[in-house]
Design a protein around this motif. Sequence first.
Motif, PDB file in Angstrom:
ATOM      1  N   GLN A 178      21.147 -40.263  42.129  1.00 55.21           N
ATOM      2  CA  GLN A 178      19.906 -39.442  41.623  1.00 55.21           C
ATOM      3  C   GLN A 178      20.237 -39.237  39.953  1.00 55.21           C
ATOM      4  OE1 GLN A 178      17.930 -35.739  43.002  1.00 55.21           O
ATOM      5  NE2 GLN A 178      18.594 -34.497  41.406  1.00 55.21           N
ATOM      6  N   VAL A 179      19.089 -39.503  39.217  1.00 56.82           N
ATOM      7  CA  VAL A 179      19.046 -39.129  37.928  1.00 56.82           C
ATOM      8  C   VAL A 179      17.921 -38.349  37.556  1.00 56.82           C
ATOM      9  CG1 VAL A 179      19.001 -40.254  35.379  1.00 56.82           C
ATOM     10  CG2 VAL A 179      20.238 -41.543  37.158  1.00 56.82           C
ATOM     11  N   ALA A 180      18.222 -37.207  37.053  1.00 56.11           N
ATOM     12  CA  ALA A 180      17.145 -36.069  36.916  1.00 56.11           C
ATOM     13  C   ALA A 180      17.228 -35.792  35.198  1.00 56.11           C
ATOM     14  CB  ALA A 180      17.495 -34.781  37.532  1.00 56.11           C
ATOM     15  N   THR A 181      15.985 -35.624  34.898  1.00 55.95           N
ATOM     16  CA  THR A 181      15.821 -35.173  33.307  1.00 55.95           C
ATOM     17  C   THR A 181      14.709 -34.246  33.148  1.00 55.95           C
ATOM     18  OG1 THR A 181      14.235 -36.754  32.915  1.00 55.95           O
ATOM     19  CG2 THR A 181      16.387 -37.311  32.235  1.00 55.95           C
ATOM     20  N   ASP A 182      15.022 -33.166  32.282  1.00 57.15           N
ATOM     21  CA  ASP A 182      14.243 -32.123  32.147  1.00 57.15           C
ATOM     22  C   ASP A 182      13.393 -32.467  30.960  1.00 57.15           C
ATOM     23  OD1 ASP A 182      15.327 -29.868  34.075  1.00 57.15           O
ATOM     24  OD2 ASP A 182      16.971 -29.985  32.796  1.00 57.15           O
ATOM     25  N   GLU A 183      12.073 -32.108  31.211  1.00 61.63           N
ATOM     26  CA  GLU A 183      11.234 -32.310  29.954  1.00 61.63           C
ATOM     27  C   GLU A 183      11.010 -31.095  29.400  1.00 61.63           C
ATOM     28  OE1 GLU A 183       7.794 -34.279  31.867  1.00 61.63           O
ATOM     29  OE2 GLU A 183       8.755 -36.041  32.198  1.00 61.63           O
ATOM     30  N   LEU A 184      11.152 -30.128  30.126  1.00 62.07           N
ATOM     31  CA  LEU A 184      10.847 -28.750  29.287  1.00 62.07           C
ATOM     32  C   LEU A 184      11.981 -27.638  30.111  1.00 62.07           C
ATOM     33  CD1 LEU A 184       9.167 -26.614  27.528  1.00 62.07           C
ATOM     34  CD2 LEU A 184       7.690 -26.438  29.648  1.00 62.07           C
ATOM     35  N   ILE A 185      12.210 -26.690  29.491  1.00 60.29           N
ATOM     36  CA  ILE A 185      12.971 -25.557  29.776  1.00 60.29           C
ATOM     37  C   ILE A 185      12.462 -24.557  29.177  1.00 60.29           C
ATOM     38  CG2 ILE A 185      14.992 -24.481  30.436  1.00 60.29           C
ATOM     39  CD1 ILE A 185      16.701 -26.951  31.027  1.00 60.29           C
TER      40      ILE A 185
END
Length: 120
Positions: free
Chosen positions: A62-69
Amino acid sequence: MSFDPAHAVRVFHEAINALDFDTIDDFFAEDAVYGSVKVGGLKGKPDIMAAFRRYFETYPDQVATDELIEIVSPSAARSVWRLKATHSQTGEPLIRFGEETITFNAEGRIISVDVTDYKV
């Protein structure tokens, strides 16, 4: 210095991406709750961690990225994320988009995670 829930979420997500289960475990309060389509409705750190381990046995790449925090309260932050993974047995791709709100206690431990997957 006051607690920054957005920073805590960033560090938590970095631990997830690194599959650093010791750090993930350290983030959760003993009585935490976790709600997600992929791991279910879970109560307590042992159940949450067992579900994390099962999930990442199934989707180890799995590769996850945050677009907004963003901070939503002094003790909570909301993230909008996307992820890609491959099922370890079937090779079937998994693509998810969603958001989660993570709430922390006074000690900076996660007490709740509420995950919502977006429909695509």
